[in-house]
Write an enzyme that holds these catalytic residues in place. Structure first.
Site, PDB file in Angstrom:
ATOM      1  N   ASP A   1       0.838  -1.206   0.000  1.00 36.76           N
ATOM      2  CA  ASP A   1       0.000   0.000   0.000  1.00 36.76           C
ATOM      3  C   ASP A   1       0.875   1.259   0.000  1.00 36.76           C
ATOM      4  O   ASP A   1       1.974   1.241  -0.562  1.00 36.76           O
ATOM      5  CB  ASP A   1      -0.936  -0.065   1.231  1.00 36.76           C
TER       6      ASP A   1
ATOM      7  N   HIS B   1      -3.844   6.336   3.109  1.00 35.49           N
ATOM      8  CA  HIS B   1      -4.491   5.106   2.641  1.00 35.49           C
ATOM      9  C   HIS B   1      -3.901   3.848   3.294  1.00 35.49           C
ATOM     10  O   HIS B   1      -4.634   2.970   3.757  1.00 35.49           O
ATOM     11  CB  HIS B   1      -4.327   5.065   1.119  1.00 35.49           C
TER      12      HIS B   1
ATOM     13  N   SER C   1     -11.044  -0.446  -1.602  1.00 31.40           N
ATOM     14  CA  SER C   1      -9.788  -0.404  -0.841  1.00 31.40           C
ATOM     15  C   SER C   1     -10.032  -0.672   0.634  1.00 31.40           C
ATOM     16  O   SER C   1      -9.162  -1.190   1.323  1.00 31.40           O
ATOM     17  CB  SER C   1      -9.151   0.990  -0.942  1.00 31.40           C
TER      18      SER C   1
END
Ligand SMILES: *[C@@H]1O[C@H](CO)[C@@H](O)[C@H](O)[C@H]1NC(C)=O
Ligand SMILES: *[C@@H]1O[C@H](CO)[C@@H](O)[C@H](O)[C@H]1NC(C)=O
Ligand SMILES: *[C@@H]1O[C@H](CO)[C@@H](O)[C@H](O)[C@H]1NC(C)=O
Ligand SMILES: *[C@@H]1O[C@H](CO)[C@@H](O)[C@H](O)[C@H]1NC(C)=O
Ligand SMILES: *[C@@H]1O[C@H](CO)[C@@H](O)[C@H](O)[C@H]1NC(C)=O
Ligand SMILES: *[C@@H]1O[C@H](CO)[C@@H](O)[C@H](O)[C@H]1NC(C)=O
Ligand SMILES: *[C@@H]1O[C@H](CO)[C@@H](O)[C@H](O)[C@H]1NC(C)=O
Ligand SMILES: *[C@@H]1O[C@H](CO)[C@@H](O)[C@H](O)[C@H]1NC(C)=O
Length: 749
Positions: free
Chosen positions: A147, A211, A535
């Site tokens: 990620d 994220h 996600s």
């Protein structure tokens, strides 16, 4: 080259943020093309050398060191993969690329592309409470997160009470003065393929985007109370396997996630000893052996590691699902029962409930103006004031007011014009909330008309925007609009996505190097943030897989996947037909998945047979598997892709209105009680002629025993998908598989 380069790839993150990010992604692609343009011969074709992945399949043998092998093929090597499989990345001209493609030992040569990145009420909503039964070895489980890195100082990653990393761990921590690992974040490494760093990028596994911290804490973050986004969604944030360890592989940067880096991270993660790989990144669908994620997931599977992937945020268009290799788990996104609403009250007393995350204090009553009435008429300014387009509003008219806009934006123009808030309207579907730069409530177009009427009706229009509050949405769970849909564009006879998990308005850890929106003008630095996307659903499924593995450390990736799929339950899919294309087997139920009763197991040989059915030849497959696999040695029945021992059944046919019969062979393994008897329960909607299961009772004397059965489906296919199911029941376990039949879209055949 041109066409494949045009396919953009980024995180599978929320639709709202996606709207804002997509622009930067496209610019990045152009920059990439330029930076790889070298001045060579006068021949146009050879002027541009592009970065290619040269995939060479199975791990190299020790006699020919991979590095030497790679160097002998080409001088300009950018990345070399050799720990878990074989290949390299290099800048090649078209001519070089064509030459290499013909070499023996090369499975595929394909352009390195840039992919997209596609709390915590969600676990409770799934019936997976904090006090759920836990395996003592949960802390030996390592989840590999590919990620944007991690913010290791987050409370979610505090290592108080953790022992040293499990002995099997072979990875590294790329520590620096600014970044250290601990006994929770046991490893961290960044991958940046030899490119230069931009000003804002941190050359470290540290997350400057948010994220990666979000997904890692959703999967395996500690139990943190209280957590909220500036008061919103206040409660306990926790990962699905809060005692598990996290290994961080930073592959996504400001310009997206590069294939060269994705492959390098897989190469390491597999060799490092992770148990599950979680990857919330994707692109448009591609051939399995030209797709770095499918290649990485294949080698993970060979090594007993399940890769959990986001299905993408391109829904609800049919065939939009990405990451559809049968050896990985493809996760769609569904809602939880907590939704957010932001109230607006007009001077005439009328109130509206819009969608957004407004973290600002309740606004006072301000004058209200319509953007369309505040056009900046100075030459050089853009039109489109009614949409509050960039550089369109007259600051003298808007300053100190709430502005009404016929479109949704992040709010930059409204702020530039000095607005104190904004009402935005949209014709689109806004079913997930996101934060903007100023107090905003997003309403429907029809509501917008009544607001403009009100503005027209008075000389002194006013409005007030309230702070967001949450409410219980009794219609949940349903598949969210943006979640990518089947049919599987690569192998239509295998249903994708596999299942769904919560991916809407999820609270989880955030990076302190960015803000709530990450946009200029935002100064809200927060430890927890709320975002949406597949996600976010992917790490829920990764955690559920880790949870199952903590009870069954020896189970194969396929067995774990089967456990998750056969215990999932169907949910609703508003307004879009063909429900299974939204949720696959249904929404995950981790508590049930640890005790599925029976599993559909599969290993490398099964996938190889399936790939033969897909049209790959023995030469290609041997490179990938590193053994003497051969398509001709498989049985006739084994070569049909629908005979892969998959926990769902999909019948696709190119012929509408024709009667089609399909025979599916399956083998199921007892992992529940012994002795036990399972009975087949079939349900089928009108349109199916018959669904026959033979035998329809399975008797198991032992644990680990396998039984085979045949499902024969006859159906007349119409416009809509036909939906049915097979449940094997012993009175305790319900082992459910969807059975779907549909006309395959022409363009995918
Ligand atoms: C390519 O040639 C152009 C024109 O001569 C020059 O401006 C540019 O810097 C060159 N690029 C590289 C990468 O050498
Ligand atoms: C380390 O962190 C500090 C404070 O967050 C920052 O100012 C500095 O630039 C960082 N250094 C590096 C090398 O990233
Ligand atoms: C990368 O940085 C180096 C050193 O600053 C510079 O010489 C080079 O041109 C840069 N490359 C690109 C593609 O910007
Ligand atoms: C508001 O008034 C303008 C003219 O002043 C008119 O063009 C517009 O249609 C009106 N809008 C509504 C929704 O009534
Ligand atoms: C949702 O369900 C709860 C509990 O059953 C109930 O109190 C509430 O009124 C319901 N809300 C709506 C909007 O139907
Ligand atoms: C196998 O497929 C590859 C790629 O399509 C092709 O180049 C090769 O000739 C095929 N080999 C055989 C033995 O058919
Ligand atoms: C192959 O399929 C046919 C018909 O579908 C069936 O009769 C036969 O038993 C199968 N053979 C094997 C080895 O499974
Ligand atoms: C399974 O079925 C057989 C045959 O009907 C029966 O004899 C046996 O008792 C059953 N076993 C269990 C565990 O129900």
């Amino acid at each position: 080259m041109g066409s494949s380069m045009a396919e953009m790839k980024t995180y599978h993150c929320s639709t709202g943020q996606k709207r804002i990010r997509i622009v930067t992604a496209i610019i990045a692609c152009c920059l990439m093309m330029q930076s790889y343009a070298v001045n060579g011969t006068s021949d146009d074709d050879d002027r541009k050398a592009c970065l290619y992945i040269v995939y060479m399949g199975h791990k190299p043998n020790t006699e020919t060191p991979a590095a030497a092998q790679h160097q002998s093929l080409l001088q300009q090597i950018t990345g070399s993969y050799k720990r878990s499989f074989n290949g390299f990345a290099a800048r090649l001209t078209d001519a070089e690329k064509d030459k290499l493609s013909g070499y023996e030992g090369i499975v595929s040569v394909f352009p390195s592309q840039i992919r997209k990145l596609h709390t915590t009420r969600s676990w409770d909503f799934l019936g997976f409470p904090q006090n759920v039964k836990r395996a003592t070895v949960e802390s030996d489980i390592i989840i590999g997160m590919l990620d944007t890195g991690v913010w290791p100082e987050s409370q979610s990653f505090d290592d108080s009470g953790y022992g040293p990393p499990p002995q099997k761990w072979k990875g590294v921590c790329q520590s620096s003065s600014n970044f250290t690992c601990n006994n929770k974040i046991i490893g961290a490494k960044y991958y940046h393929g030899g490119r230069n760093f931009s000003e804002d990028e941190i050359a470290s596994p540290r997350d400057s985007e948010g994220h990666g911290s979000h997904t890692a804490s959703t999967a395996a973050g500690n139990i943190v109370t209280p957590a909220s986004l500036l008061g919103l969604a206040s409660g306990t944030a926790r990962g699905g396997v809060p005692s598990a360890r996290i290994a961080v592989y930073k592959i996504c940067w400001e310009d997206g996630c590069w294939d060269v880096d994705i492959l390098a991270a897989f190469d390491d993660a597999i060799a490092d000893g992770v148990d599950i790989i979680s990857l919330s990144v994707g692109s448009s669908p591609q051939d399995y052996f030209e797709d770095t994620i499918a290649i990485g997931a294949f080698h993970s599977m060979k090594n007993g590691i399940l890769t959990s992937n986001s299905a993408g945020n391109e829904g609800p268009s049919p065939g939009s699902v990405s990451n559809c290799s049968p050896w990985s788990l493809s996760v769609g996104a569904s809602t939880i029962d907590r939704k957010f609403t932001t109230g607006v009250r007009l001077g005439n007393g009328r109130t509206y409930q819009g969608i957004s995350l407004n973290t600002f204090a309740p606004s006072k009553v301000y004058p209200l103006i319509y953007g369309g009435d505040a056009t900046n008429t100075t030459p050089g300014h853009s039109i489109g004031a009614r949409y509050c387009d960039p550089n369109s509003l007259d600051r003298n008219l808007v300053q100190g007011k709430i502005v009404h806009c016929d479109d949704v934006s992040a709010g930059e123009e409204q702020i530039a014009a000095g607005a104190t808030g904004a009402i935005m309207t949209t014709t689109g579907i806004e079913d997930n909330a996101y934060a903007l730069l100023l107090p905003v409530s997003i309403l429907t177009d029809d509501e917008g008309v009544t607001i403009v009427e009100y503005i027209n009706s008075t000389s002194d229009p006013t409005a007030q925007i309230f702070t967001t509050h949450d409410f219980v949405d009794n219609s949940s769970a349903y598949v969210i609009y943006f979640s990518s849909r089947g049919p599987n564009p690569i192998t239509t006879d295998i249903l994708k996505p596999d299942l769904t998990a919560p991916g809407v308005d999820i609270l989880a850890a955030w990076s302190q190097a960015t803000t709530v929106t990450g946009l200029p003008g935002d100064d809200r630095v927060v430890p927890y943030n709320i975002i949406s996307g597949t996600s976010m659903s992917c790490p829920h499924a990764s955690a559920a897989a880790a949870y199952v593995k903590s009870f069954h450390p020896t189970w194969s990736p396929a067995a774990i996947k089967s456990a998750l799929m056969t215990t999932a339950h169907p949910i609703s899919v508003p307004d879009v037909p063909d429900a299974e294309f939204g949720y696959g087997s249904g929404q995950i139920n981790p508590s049930r998945a640890m005790d599925p009763g029976l599993v559909y197991d599969a290993g490398e040989i099964d996938y190889v047979q399936m790939l033969c059915g897909q049209g790959y030849n023995s030469t290609q497959l041997r490179l990938v598997t590193g053994d003497q696999s051969s398509c001709s040695s498989t049985t006739t029945n084994g070569t049909a892709v629908w005979d892969l021992n998959y926990p769902s059944f999909a019948l696709s046919s190119k012929k509408p209105k024709a009667r089609v019969t399909r025979v599916f062979h399956r083998t199921i393994k007892n992992v529940g009680y012994a002795p036990s008897n399972y009975t087949a329960l079939v349900s089928a909607e009108v349109g199916f002629d018959t669904i026959r299961v033979e035998p329809n009772v399975l008797t198991f004397k032992n644990i680990g025993e396998k039984q085979s059965f045949v499902v024969t489906v006859t159906a007349v296919l119409g416009r809509a998908m036909l939906s049915g199911s097979l449940v094997w029941s012993d009175g305790i376990h319900s082992v459910r598989s969807p059975i779907v039949a549909f006309v395959a879209p022409r363009e995918h055949n």
